[in-house]
Design a protein around this motif. Structure first.
Motif, PDB file in Angstrom:
ATOM      1  N   VAL A 155       6.756  -3.266  -5.333  1.00 45.47           N
ATOM      2  CA  VAL A 155       5.939  -4.421  -4.946  1.00 45.47           C
ATOM      3  C   VAL A 155       4.775  -4.593  -5.926  1.00 45.47           C
ATOM      4  O   VAL A 155       4.465  -5.723  -6.364  1.00 45.47           O
ATOM      5  CB  VAL A 155       5.423  -4.252  -3.504  1.00 45.47           C
ATOM      6  N   ASP A 156       4.155  -3.478  -6.286  1.00 45.90           N
ATOM      7  CA  ASP A 156       3.059  -3.561  -7.269  1.00 45.90           C
ATOM      8  C   ASP A 156       3.565  -4.085  -8.607  1.00 45.90           C
ATOM      9  O   ASP A 156       2.887  -4.895  -9.280  1.00 45.90           O
ATOM     10  CB  ASP A 156       2.429  -2.176  -7.447  1.00 45.90           C
ATOM     11  N   GLN A 181       6.212  -6.058  -9.162  1.00 49.28           N
ATOM     12  CA  GLN A 181       6.507  -7.490  -9.050  1.00 49.28           C
ATOM     13  C   GLN A 181       5.211  -8.312  -9.008  1.00 49.28           C
ATOM     14  O   GLN A 181       5.124  -9.410  -9.608  1.00 49.28           O
ATOM     15  CB  GLN A 181       7.332  -7.739  -7.779  1.00 49.28           C
ATOM     16  N   TYR A 182       4.240  -7.816  -8.316  1.00 48.78           N
ATOM     17  CA  TYR A 182       2.955  -8.513  -8.241  1.00 48.78           C
ATOM     18  C   TYR A 182       2.325  -8.602  -9.622  1.00 48.78           C
ATOM     19  O   TYR A 182       1.795  -9.659 -10.040  1.00 48.78           O
ATOM     20  CB  TYR A 182       2.045  -7.771  -7.259  1.00 48.78           C
ATOM     21  N   GLU A 183       2.400  -7.516 -10.372  1.00 49.90           N
ATOM     22  CA  GLU A 183       1.870  -7.528 -11.740  1.00 49.90           C
ATOM     23  C   GLU A 183       2.647  -8.500 -12.617  1.00 49.90           C
ATOM     24  O   GLU A 183       2.084  -9.192 -13.466  1.00 49.90           O
ATOM     25  CB  GLU A 183       1.921  -6.111 -12.310  1.00 49.90           C
ATOM     26  N   LYS A 211       6.866  -9.844  -0.649  1.00 47.30           N
ATOM     27  CA  LYS A 211       5.549  -9.207  -0.505  1.00 47.30           C
ATOM     28  C   LYS A 211       4.707  -9.414  -1.760  1.00 47.30           C
ATOM     29  O   LYS A 211       3.494  -9.698  -1.681  1.00 47.30           O
ATOM     30  CB  LYS A 211       5.712  -7.718  -0.236  1.00 47.30           C
ATOM     31  N   ALA A 212       5.319  -9.253  -2.949  1.00 48.74           N
ATOM     32  CA  ALA A 212       4.580  -9.452  -4.198  1.00 48.74           C
ATOM     33  C   ALA A 212       4.140 -10.902  -4.327  1.00 48.74           C
ATOM     34  O   ALA A 212       2.996 -11.187  -4.745  1.00 48.74           O
ATOM     35  CB  ALA A 212       5.457  -9.037  -5.375  1.00 48.74           C
ATOM     36  N   THR A 262      10.152  -8.742  -3.302  1.00 46.77           N
ATOM     37  CA  THR A 262       9.717  -9.948  -4.023  1.00 46.77           C
ATOM     38  C   THR A 262       8.808 -10.813  -3.158  1.00 46.77           C
ATOM     39  O   THR A 262       7.791 -11.350  -3.635  1.00 46.77           O
ATOM     40  CB  THR A 262      10.950 -10.745  -4.476  1.00 46.77           C
ATOM     41  N   ARG A 295       1.148 -11.599  -2.062  1.00 43.71           N
ATOM     42  CA  ARG A 295      -0.105 -11.096  -2.652  1.00 43.71           C
ATOM     43  C   ARG A 295      -0.586 -12.024  -3.758  1.00 43.71           C
ATOM     44  O   ARG A 295      -1.795 -12.303  -3.891  1.00 43.71           O
ATOM     45  CB  ARG A 295       0.115  -9.683  -3.196  1.00 43.71           C
TER      46      ARG A 295
END
Length: 684
Positions: free
Chosen positions: A552-553, A555-557, A633-634, A631, A637
């Motif tokens: 998740v981190d 994908q968020y990045e 969740k990312a 995906t 965020r």
């Protein structure tokens, strides 16, 4: 007229003067009460006699009644005359009886005077006779109580006489004599008691020796293949228990004979022929009938269990039916043994337990077959090279160890042998598992290109599934199953999962997380089928969640960098909606016209394919639902961060318009027109 009706008329003087007997009669009749019982009975009597109320009848009624009374009195007088006559006759008879009584009384007095001397002499003779009879009865009672007759002595001591009911009756009598001699020893003159006790003890010892030899002969002639202890032998052993040494010698003899028989029977069951070479066509040899190693070991253990059960059932009547009597006999024997009295260790003697004695005897009977069984199973275990088979052998041995523990008790030698065999099978299992891990060390260095679980992990999970199916049938208590299976997981599962973890460390994100999650998911699927892996399953789920957060981190990045908003989001992250923070927005490098225009253009180029590109990053993750969750969740965020950026730009524009109301100011929202709603739509 009024005078005639006046109530004073009847009592007038003129009326009284004119009264006569008829008037009195009428007045009496009229004054009579018809409710009187005697009056009603009189009327009823007249009705019964059929008397009619006529003038003649009324005149004769009194006369007739008086005549009947007179006739009745006459009849009574006649009857009393007869009674008086009978009383006179009775008086005459009584007088004659008195005369006869006086005559007899005089004759008896004369006879008594003539026979008094003879009666006195006869009384003395009767007294002497009673004394002689009492002495004779005392002698007979003494002989019966303290002396064995010739027939009883012969039945008890002579080997030519059979051991039958007469023997046991004589033996019981001899034991009672020995006990009763304690009474004789209580008198001052103990010579008689000592002599009787010495003779009785001699006969008792001879009787027990005779019984001991007879029991040994009977045990030799028993059908040892299927021993059924008859009532005679059972009774003999119960009596022989009063001599613990002789009793134990008989049990040792029986155990030794049964050990040889069962050992030969087991050899015949294995090979189809006896040790002497005689072929038994009725037996299907286990060595030829067993198609594989597990079947071979299972057939041998099944034969041992069947033999132990049959042996226990055959000998059960020996200890269970008369167990209390045997225990009492052994206790009495221990108390009477000379060396026990000298050593004075009676307090240390263990009470006889019939069930324990039976289990020990069966265990001794099976000892010869158990040695052969252990040798064969040890040979099979040591030559086995298959991991799953090694564990199945250990599980099979554990099953029969529990079965024999319930049958013979946990301390039996057969159970100890099976426990040692189980330990050896588990040791072989662990050794084979470690050797297998060692041979796969090279495979631990090759990472699959599509990030799927490696073949060695799939093979290990397949082996683990077979082992768990086997363990599911074990007799381990429900509360101990998870802890008991943990060492198996440590040997057959942990090394391969550790290998996957080491392979993941050599990869770069997000491939390392995807590869490890794929391995954890396939392991979770395998372990979730059974209840005894709950603890390890929880660990896998926790580790999966941890790796999921890393993805998740990542994908968020990916969203922040590829959208071009990473500098803008980073610059505005520490600011809030206060006036001081909003005043700083316009001075930030990321919010300057050129930078903001470039970020807006990059975002517009990114958004049409943003979701597809993000999903493409998770294409190797084998759980599609998990990939979507990561995906989403990312993206959520990223949308939250974008909402914060949007809010700060709008607050900065509002602040700038308020401070420079008369001048035209470049709006940040014009340079960066995208809204959070559009972002959510495009990333959903």
């Amino acid at each position: 007229m009024s005078k005639l009706l006046s109530p004073q008329t009847p009592s007038s003087p003129s009326f009284v003067k004119g009264s006569n007997p008829l008037t009195s009669k009428v007045t009496g009749v009229l004054s009579a009460s018809y409710a009187d019982t005697e009056f009603r009975d009189s009327l009823a009597l007249l009705d019964e006699r059929g008397v009619h109320s006529t003038a003649e009848t009324r005149r004769q009624l009194r006369l007739d009644l008086q005549k009947e009374v007179i006739d009745s009195n006459g009849e009574i007088i006649n009857e009393f005359a007869k009674v008086a006559q009978q009383l006179r006759r009775i008086g005459t008879t009584i007088g004659k009886l008195n005369e006869s009584y006086l005559e007899i009384k005089s004759q008896i007095s004369a006879a008594q005077g003539a026979t008094s001397a003879a009666l006195q002499e006869a009384s003395q003779l009767m007294t002497q006779r009673q004394q002689v009879e009492r002495k004779q009865a005392l002698l007979m009672s003494f002989n019966f109580t303290f002396v064995l007759n010739e027939d009883e002595t012969a039945a008890l001591t002579l080997t030519s006489e059979p051991v039958d009911d007469r023997f046991f009756v004589a033996l019981q009598k001899a034991k009672k004599i020995s006990q009763d001699c304690e009474v004789l020893l209580g008198f001052e003159n103990q010579t008689l008691g000592l002599e009787v006790m010495e003779q009785t003890t001699k006969h008792l010892n001879q009787g027990f020796q005779k019984l001991y030899r007879w029991v040994q002969r009977e045990l030799k002639t028993l059908n040892l293949e299927n021993p059924q202890i008859g009532s005679s032998i059972r009774g003999a052993l119960r009596v022989l228990a009063e001599r613990p040494t002789l009793f134990q010698n008989c049990l040792d003899f029986l155990a030794e004979a049964r050990e040889h028989v069962l050992s030969d029977s087991f050899y015949t069951a294995l090979t189809g022929s006896s040790r002497a070479g005689a072929v038994d066509a009725s037996v299907k040899p286990i060595e030829l009938a067993a198609h594989d190693t597990l079947r071979y070991v299972g057939d041998m253990l099944a034969w041992a269990h069947s033999a132990a059960v049959g042996e226990r059932e055959a000998l059960e009547v020996l200890f269970i039916s008369d167990g209390d009597e045997i225990a009492k006999g052994l206790q009495a024997g221990r108390e009477n043994e000379l060396w026990r009295l000298v050593a004075d260790d009676g307090d240390n003697a263990v009470d006889f337990n019939p069930v324990t004695a039976l289990n020990e005897l069966v265990d001794r009977d099976m000892s010869g077959a158990a040695r052969t069984l252990r040798q064969r199973i040890e040979q099979v275990t040591q030559t086995n090279e298959e991991i799953i088979l090694a564990y199945k052998l250990a599980n099979l041995l554990n099953f029969y160890k529990s079965t024999f523990s319930k049958l013979l008790g946990p301390g039996s030698s057969l159970v100890d042998s099976l426990e040692a065999l189980e330990s050896e099978a588990l040791r072989q299992f662990r050794s084979l598992a470690r050797d297998h891990v060692a041979t796969l060390q090279g495979d631990f260095q090759h990472t699959p290109g599509d990030l799927r679980p490696p073949d060695f992990l799939l093979d290990a999970l397949e082996q683990l599934s077979a082992i768990m199916v086997t363990y599911e049938t074990s007799l381990t208590a429900e509360g101990d199953r998870e802890a008991d299976f943990e060492p198996i997981l440590a040997e057959i599962f942990d090394p391969f999962l550790s290998g996957c973890s080491n392979m993941a460390r050599s990869m770069s994100p997000p491939s390392s997380q995807i590869f490890l999650i794929n391995c954890l998911l396939v392991a979770k699927t395998t372990l979730s089928r059974y209840s005894f892996t709950k603890s390890r399953l929880s660990q896998l789920l926790a580790r999966t969640e941890k790796e999921k957060e890393h993805l998740v981190d990542g994908q968020y990045e990916f969203f922040r960098i590829e959208s071009g908003l990473d500098p803008l989001i980073g610059s505005l992250a520490d600011l809030d909606d206060t006036k001081e923070s909003v005043a700083k927005v316009a001075s930030l490098d990321a919010v300057q016209m050129q930078a903001l225009t470039r970020a807006s253009q990059t975002l517009d180029n990114f958004l049409p394919s943003a979701l597809m590109d993000a999903v493409e990053n998770m294409r190797h993750l084998q759980d599609a639902k998990l990939a979507r969750d990561i995906t989403e969740k990312a993206a959520e965020r990223f949308c939250v961060d974008f909402e914060h950026v949007e809010e700060m730009l709008m607050l900065a524009d509002d602040l700038a318009e308020g401070e420079d109301a008369g001048t035209e100011v470049q709006s940040l929202r014009v340079l960066f027109p995208r809204t959070s709603g559009e972002i959510r739509v495009l990333l959903s």
